[in-house]
Design an enzyme around this catalytic site. Structure first.
Site, short mmCIF file in Angstrom:
data_model
loop_
_atom_site.label_atom_id
_atom_site.label_comp_id
_atom_site.label_asym_id
_atom_site.label_seq_id
_atom_site.Cartn_x
_atom_site.Cartn_y
_atom_site.Cartn_z
N GLY A 1 45.99 2.98 1.65
CA GLY A 1 44.82 3.38 1.02
C GLY A 1 43.47 2.73 1.08
O GLY A 1 42.42 3.31 1.59
N HIS B 1 20.86 -15.82 -10.53
CA HIS B 1 20.06 -15.83 -11.93
C HIS B 1 21.91 -15.44 -12.87
O HIS B 1 21.50 -15.04 -14.40
CB HIS B 1 19.67 -14.71 -12.35
CG HIS B 1 18.60 -15.05 -11.49
ND1 HIS B 1 17.14 -16.03 -11.75
CD2 HIS B 1 17.67 -15.00 -9.89
CE1 HIS B 1 16.19 -15.70 -10.62
NE2 HIS B 1 16.81 -15.04 -9.59
N LYS C 1 45.63 10.45 -1.11
CA LYS C 1 47.10 10.45 0.13
C LYS C 1 48.31 11.35 -0.54
O LYS C 1 48.75 12.08 0.36
CB LYS C 1 47.18 8.83 0.89
CG LYS C 1 48.63 8.45 1.57
CD LYS C 1 48.64 6.86 1.96
CE LYS C 1 48.83 7.02 2.68
NZ LYS C 1 49.76 5.33 3.09
N LYS D 1 52.15 1.47 -14.37
CA LYS D 1 51.68 3.67 -14.02
C LYS D 1 53.60 4.07 -15.42
O LYS D 1 53.32 4.81 -15.97
CB LYS D 1 52.09 3.65 -13.17
CG LYS D 1 50.73 3.93 -11.94
CD LYS D 1 51.13 4.28 -10.63
CE LYS D 1 50.12 3.99 -9.40
NZ LYS D 1 50.79 4.27 -8.13
#
Ligand code: G6Q
Length: 551
Positions: A272, A389, A211, A509
């Site tokens: 997003g 399981h 984007k 970031k």
């Protein structure tokens, strides 16, 4: 000018009524609820748009639903829904409308953003995508050497990866099996290297899906892809035949060297994690074809319309949202397990994990106040029967309360003997075992040695909701995704958090970009982090130069 803030959620009378009601219900076992209301299994259900929702195996009554609906109404959920559909800027921190619903609006609909109808733009891009996908599928879109494209690699991360990767897996049955699809997201070089190692560059198309077109991981992988391609094809002119972009950022796409004619646009009013039905779904459309993609969109649309119009007590996303909120806020549940009984939906739990946790993992409300109640849960899960399981032990006998959401289909796309019956027998059995358990007396009566009785007793009273559909079709996948999008919306609206920003991903970031040069410098400049961060950086510097083991 001072504005009047609405009361804190926990001070609302509807909330207080739920606190009292939860107190009364906390000690009541599902066995008692079913004994008292023999028909609750038929009554506490809802059905719409081909989805059957059974919420009877939850620790609630009709009165609970009434009180939860009153809370939703008191909190203005109806107005919030309308505000979204009308394109109001409900993403308050980014001052944006939230209009993923426009991505699946019919051609003739009108949805205004700043006075402009966005529906024609949406359909213009869908038409371009369909044209491109068709040409590629028919072998008309060719690579630089003239060979048809046989492999499509989506380069994207987060919302630009999880949706297409999940939906491709979910709808693989409908896909063109002559084509290979790969999804590369991680900046870890292994992701890219392993994804392309058996591909022929002359037959490979990269979709750079971003984007912003500034995302570190995606642009790093896109540069690696360009080098990989040029190393083998040797001519920069090859790029335009092997790269297309999906983005809102035309200038960055051009700067990368992708022909803007090969850019598929979307808009800043698409978040997003809500972007699969936009051009971000291009890889999926190539896989399943434009017609199936349209069916996916019509599934989304069916639930959008249902969400907007159905009374809350029969509204599937609202019910799912309210039941989730019931456990989250009144029973102290920390997580919710998503358990699809269909192998094609293996990636759905991860997809919903982002959708929910990035949307509602917030601790301040719309007005900047710190919330005084729990918001978004931890979302996790695995397909059945595999999970049985593995972690189901904890669901049945552990100390945590984990509300479960089971998803199943009446028919398999790959009938094989009675395996589908086996699969669904397991789904239904799990809901029964979780709810009713096995008492000490029952265990003893089955001849279990006395010493083992405690360990082999199942307490039950473990809540689950079951969602059943006919078959895993593109349309039903669209419905399922929209169901969860609007569930998340419902909860966010009641918690009064902005479900459409994600500031919480920014700090890491920024720190990474500071640490990167510190890792790469051979001699140590003064490190000014805390002692742990400094030591980790030093350790990595000392060890990073050792070469990889020989294969
Ligand atoms: C989703 C988030 C986030 C985003 C990625 C990729 O809602 O915003 O997951 O999708 O960070 O962003 P770009 O598409 O801009 O590369």
């Amino acid at each position: 000018m001072s504005r009047t803030l609405p009361p804190l959620l926990t001070e609302r009378p509807e909330w207080q009524a739920l606190v009292t009601h939860a107190h009364q219900l906390r000690g009541v076992h599902l066995r008692t609820l079913f004994a008292d209301e023999p028909h609750r299994g038929e009554q506490l259900t809802a059905e719409a748009a081909g989805i059957y929702l059974d919420y009877s195996k939850n620790r609630l009554t009709g009165e609970t639903i009434r009180l939860l609906v009153a809370l939703a109404e008191g909190c203005g959920l109806r107005d919030q829904i309308e505000a979204m559909f009308r394109g109001e800027p409900i993403n308050v921190t980014e001052h944006r409308p939230v209009l993923h619903v426009a991505l699946r609006a019919p051609r003739e609909a009108t949805i205004l953003v700043n006075g402009e109808n966005v529906v024609p733009q949406v359909h213009a891009v869908l038409d371009r995508m369909a044209d491109f996908a068709t040409r590629l599928r028919q072998g008309e879109w060719r690579g630089y050497t003239g060979k048809p494209i046989r492999a499509v690699v989506n380069l994207g991360i987060g919302g630009s990866d999880l949706g297409p990767a999940m939906a491709y897996e979910a709808l693989r049955w409908y896909s063109d099996r002559r084509l290979t699809f790969r999804f590369v997201s991680n900046v870890d070089p292994t992701d890219f290297v392993e994804a392309v190692r058996d591909l022929d560059p002359a037959e490979t198309l990269f979709i750079v899906a971003s984007k912003s077109f500034t995302t570190l991981e995606t642009l790093t992988n896109a540069r690696a892809a360009r080098e990989w391609l040029l190393r083998r094809l040797g001519d920069a002119r090859a790029v335009r035949h092997h790269f297309v972009a999906v983005s809102t950022n035309r200038s960055a796409v051009e700067a990368f060297g992708i022909d803007p004619a090969n850019m598929f646009e979307f808009w800043d009013w698409v978040g997003g994690r809500y972007s699969l039905p936009s051009a971000i779904g291009l890889s999926l459309m190539i896989a399943i074809g434009p017609q199936h993609f349209q069916e996916l969109l019509s599934g989304y649309r069916a639930i959008d319309e249902h969400f907007r119009s159905a009374p809350f007590a029969q509204n599937l996303p609202v019910l799912l949202g309210l039941i989730g909120l019931w456990y989250n806020n009144f029973f102290g549940a920390e997580s919710v397990a998503i358990l699809p009984y269909d192998q094609y939906l293996a990636k759905l739990p991860s997809y919903l994990q982002q959708l929910d946790m990035e949307s509602n993992g917030k601790a301040v409300d719309w007005f900047g106040r710190r919330v005084t109640y729990q918001t978004g849960p931890i979302v996790w899960g695995q397909p059945g029967t595999n999970g049985q399981h593995a972690f189901f032990q904890l669901l049945h006998q552990g100390t945590k309360l984990v509300p479960c959401e089971f998803i199943g289909f009446a028919r398999s796309l790959n009938p094989l003997g009675d395996q589908q019956d086996l699969l669904i027998a397991n789904l239904i059995a799990q809901t029964e075992a979780l709810a009713f358990g096995k008492t000490e007396a029952e265990v003893r009566a089955s001849g279990v040695p006395e010493a083992q009785v405690p360990a082999r007793t199942f307490p039950g009273n473990r809540p689950s909701t079951t969602i059943l559909l006919e078959v895993l079709s593109p349309e039903n996948l669209g419905k399922l995704i929209a169901l969860y999008e609007h569930k998340v919306f419902t909860q966010g609206a009641i918690w009064q958090v902005n479900s459409f920003d994600q500031w919480g991903v920014e700090l890491g970031k920024a720190l990474a970009s500071r640490i990167l040069p510190e890792l790469q410098q051979p001699s140590e400049p003064a490190l000014a982090h805390d002692s742990s961060t400094n030591a980790l950086i030093r350790w990595y510097r000392q060890h990073r130069a050792v070469s990889a083991p020989a294969t």
